[in-house]
Enzyme design. Structure first.
Site, mmCIF file in Angstrom:
data_model
loop_
_atom_site.group_PDB
_atom_site.id
_atom_site.type_symbol
_atom_site.label_atom_id
_atom_site.label_comp_id
_atom_site.label_asym_id
_atom_site.label_seq_id
_atom_site.Cartn_x
_atom_site.Cartn_y
_atom_site.Cartn_z
ATOM 1 N N CYS A 2 -12.560 -2.618 8.705
ATOM 2 C CA CYS A 2 -11.422 -2.139 9.508
ATOM 3 C C CYS A 2 -11.860 -1.197 10.628
ATOM 4 O O CYS A 2 -11.101 -0.944 11.552
ATOM 5 C CB CYS A 2 -10.398 -1.476 8.610
ATOM 6 S SG CYS A 2 -9.714 -2.663 7.452
ATOM 7 N N HIS A 35 -5.793 2.394 12.925
ATOM 8 C CA HIS A 35 -5.899 1.166 12.140
ATOM 9 C C HIS A 35 -4.633 1.030 11.297
ATOM 10 O O HIS A 35 -4.122 2.024 10.776
ATOM 11 C CB HIS A 35 -7.140 1.230 11.256
ATOM 12 C CG HIS A 35 -7.198 0.113 10.267
ATOM 13 N ND1 HIS A 35 -7.153 -1.201 10.661
ATOM 14 C CD2 HIS A 35 -7.265 0.105 8.909
ATOM 15 C CE1 HIS A 35 -7.190 -1.964 9.583
ATOM 16 N NE2 HIS A 35 -7.254 -1.201 8.512
ATOM 17 N N ASN A 43 -2.173 -5.806 7.840
ATOM 18 C CA ASN A 43 -3.527 -5.327 8.135
ATOM 19 C C ASN A 43 -4.380 -6.510 8.600
ATOM 20 O O ASN A 43 -4.727 -7.382 7.803
ATOM 21 C CB ASN A 43 -4.117 -4.701 6.865
ATOM 22 C CG ASN A 43 -5.509 -4.136 7.082
ATOM 23 O OD1 ASN A 43 -6.134 -4.390 8.115
ATOM 24 N ND2 ASN A 43 -5.997 -3.395 6.109
HETATM 25 N N1 ACO Z 1 4.322 -5.554 -5.647
HETATM 26 C C1 ACO Z 1 4.813 -4.852 -6.700
HETATM 27 N N2 ACO Z 1 4.068 -3.974 -7.393
HETATM 28 C C2 ACO Z 1 2.788 -3.821 -7.019
HETATM 29 C C3 ACO Z 1 2.224 -4.521 -5.935
HETATM 30 C C4 ACO Z 1 3.051 -5.427 -5.237
HETATM 31 N N3 ACO Z 1 2.610 -6.141 -4.172
HETATM 32 N N4 ACO Z 1 0.929 -4.135 -5.782
HETATM 33 C C5 ACO Z 1 0.687 -3.234 -6.740
HETATM 34 N N5 ACO Z 1 1.804 -3.054 -7.497
HETATM 35 C C6 ACO Z 1 1.984 -2.163 -8.640
HETATM 36 C C7 ACO Z 1 0.694 -1.856 -9.348
HETATM 37 O O1 ACO Z 1 0.330 -2.890 -10.223
HETATM 38 C C8 ACO Z 1 1.061 -0.579 -10.043
HETATM 39 O O2 ACO Z 1 1.790 -0.897 -11.198
HETATM 40 P P1 ACO Z 1 1.538 -0.097 -12.561
HETATM 41 O O3 ACO Z 1 1.933 1.309 -12.250
HETATM 42 O O4 ACO Z 1 2.437 -0.786 -13.514
HETATM 43 O O5 ACO Z 1 0.084 -0.237 -12.876
HETATM 44 C C9 ACO Z 1 2.021 0.118 -9.065
HETATM 45 O O6 ACO Z 1 2.491 -0.921 -8.187
HETATM 46 C C10 ACO Z 1 1.366 1.188 -8.216
HETATM 47 O O7 ACO Z 1 0.138 0.676 -7.720
HETATM 48 P P2 ACO Z 1 -0.762 1.514 -6.763
HETATM 49 O O8 ACO Z 1 -2.034 0.795 -6.475
HETATM 50 O O9 ACO Z 1 -0.840 2.903 -7.280
HETATM 51 O O10 ACO Z 1 0.171 1.525 -5.463
HETATM 52 P P3 ACO Z 1 -0.032 2.366 -4.168
HETATM 53 O O11 ACO Z 1 1.155 3.169 -3.887
HETATM 54 O O12 ACO Z 1 -1.379 3.074 -4.143
HETATM 55 O O13 ACO Z 1 -0.068 1.233 -3.029
HETATM 56 C C11 ACO Z 1 -1.716 0.125 -1.681
HETATM 57 C C12 ACO Z 1 -1.083 0.242 -3.074
HETATM 58 C C13 ACO Z 1 -0.643 -0.276 -0.700
HETATM 59 C C14 ACO Z 1 -2.831 -0.916 -1.722
HETATM 60 C C15 ACO Z 1 -2.306 1.520 -1.274
HETATM 61 O O14 ACO Z 1 -3.073 2.021 -2.333
HETATM 62 C C16 ACO Z 1 -3.159 1.464 -0.035
HETATM 63 O O15 ACO Z 1 -2.656 1.300 1.057
HETATM 64 N N6 ACO Z 1 -4.506 1.706 -0.158
HETATM 65 C C17 ACO Z 1 -5.389 1.826 0.968
HETATM 66 C C18 ACO Z 1 -5.613 0.542 1.729
HETATM 67 C C19 ACO Z 1 -6.631 0.761 2.832
HETATM 68 O O16 ACO Z 1 -6.533 1.669 3.612
HETATM 69 N N7 ACO Z 1 -7.661 -0.082 2.869
HETATM 70 C C20 ACO Z 1 -8.723 0.120 3.834
HETATM 71 C C21 ACO Z 1 -8.642 -0.801 4.948
HETATM 72 S S1 ACO Z 1 -8.739 -2.506 4.490
HETATM 73 C C22 ACO Z 1 -10.335 -3.090 4.883
HETATM 74 O O17 ACO Z 1 -11.233 -2.376 5.209
HETATM 75 C C23 ACO Z 1 -10.574 -4.591 4.759
#
Ligand code: ACO
Length: 336
Positions: A119, A260, A290
């Site tokens: 990214c 980003h 993304n």
């Molecule tokens: N729909 C419904 N529920 C979901 C989904 C979904 N699509 N995805 C995850 N959940 C659930 C999980 O299973 C979890 O359930 P549980 O509590 O029963 O275990 C709950 O939602 C919370 O999951 P988290 O992972 O804690 O959710 P979070 O609020 O952290 O959001 C996300 C997840 C959006 C991926 C976030 O963590 C994020 O944005 N992370 C950073 C991404 C990023 O910046 N990446 C770098 C760039 S990408 C690259 O370089 C290629």
């Protein structure tokens, strides 16, 4: 082109283009294929829809973006000196996607290479391209961010499949002797201790493709979302504040933060730390998700097309991604 006389120049963006595939995947689509909801996706990420390229690889996205840039600016293919493609989804390991783009557009005088910075790839490529311009050896360097994320997304994994989209965007870098314009500063980092938080395990030399890697679904993105979230918020905010301080910029001086687009909550946290308001932030994650290396040039292209970027605008470009990789670039916009 080897000019012996070296002038002090900055690299400035003089043309821009983008390409978005037509196929739209909205949140309702994901409700049908995995256990998720439109509400969860919108509130946790800010994403409403994203695009999917149905035929061909990343070279299609990159080529169309460069063609759009050439249409917008009148740039002729034979004028291009260098093509850099930032991507983590090259058409294949080799030849480089930049070679495919070079051939597709007929840039017969260009050389080029691919750059893998996830990214942050576009920012890394922008700095590399700017350095080539500042070397005095090259006058027209094309920097493209393009990723066909749909090719490495596991559509059975709800934690990643809703996040990503396909797109390409391109900028042209040229020298300017007016040092008040163009790329002013860059702070770029790698932190490989994050290698196990966001990666694609198989298909490289450490774990070549086999029946087993396919059966274990190792050719897809793996992400520890929460772990990446925490370091992304800190990494992107820290580096954005640092580049402002180092260049004596106040929040009022900054026309736009161009972040980003991985998660609206990461973007808001970064803007808060910089002390800038919502209307100073380029946001298009709702429309495209993304798109990895494409998000930042796509943001520039969208806002320029909408007439929101003005000559002299001070912009902070910031990214965080797999690696980890992260960084910020400060530039003064020079297109009318
Ligand atoms: N729909 C419904 N529920 C979901 C989904 C979904 N699509 N995805 C995850 N959940 C659930 C999980 O299973 C979890 O359930 P549980 O509590 O029963 O275990 C709950 O939602 C919370 O999951 P988290 O992972 O804690 O959710 P979070 O609020 O952290 O959001 C996300 C997840 C959006 C991926 C976030 O963590 C994020 O944005 N992370 C950073 C991404 C990023 O910046 N990446 C770098 C760039 S990408 C690259 O370089 C290629």
């Amino acid at each position: 082109m080897n000019t012996r006389e070296r002038k002090v120049v900055n690299a400035q963006i003089t043309a821009i283009g983008k390409y978005l595939p037509e196929k739209v995947l909205d949140n309702k689509y994901f409700e049908q294929i995995v256990d998720t909801s439109d509400e969860w996706i919108r509130t946790r990420t800010g994403i409403v829809e994203r695009r999917k390229l149905e035929e061909g690889g990343t070279s299609v996205l990159a080529t169309r973006a460069l063609e759009n840039l050439m249409e917008n600016s009148g740039l002729k293919p034979e004028e291009i000196d260098v093509i850099i493609v930032a991507t983590v989804t090259p058409d294949m390991f080799f030849p480089a996607t930049s070679c495919l783009v070079q051939d597709n557009v007929g840039a017969k005088n260009a050389w080029g290479f691919d750059l893998s910075g996830a990214c942050s790839g576009f920012l890394f490529a922008l700095k590399a391209g700017a350095s080539l311009i500042q070397s005095g050896d090259y006058k027209k360097v094309v920097v493209i961010g393009a990723d066909k994320m749909s090719s490495i997304v596991d559509y059975t994994d709800r934690t990643t499949c809703v996040l990503f989209g396909d797109a390409g965007a391109a900028v042209l870098l040229e020298p300017t002797e007016d040092l008040d314009y163009g790329i002013q500063d860059a702070i770029l980092h790698c932190d490989g201790s994050g290698r196990d938080a966001l990666y694609m395990a198989a298909g490289g030399s450490a774990m070549p493709a086999s029946h087993e890697t396919v059966d274990k679904r190792l050719h897809y993105i793996y992400q520890d979302g929460q772990r990446v979230f925490k370091v992304a918020v800190k990494g992107m905010a820290d580096v954005s504040v640092e580049i402002m301080k180092r260049n004596n910029l106040t929040a009022e001086d900054v026309a736009y933060l161009v972040p980003h687009q991985a998660n609206l909550r990461i973007i808001s946290a970064t803007a808060n730390r910089m002390g800038i308001s919502e209307d100073q932030v380029v946001i298009n994650i709702d429309k495209y998700g993304n798109t990895t290396a494409a998000t930042i040039p796509l943001g520039l292209a969208d806002y320029y097309e909408a007439g929101k970027l003005k000559k002299g605008d001070k912009l902070i470009l910031s990214a965080f991604g797999a690696g980890y990789t992260f960084g910020s670039v400060y530039l003064v916009w020079s297109m009318d």
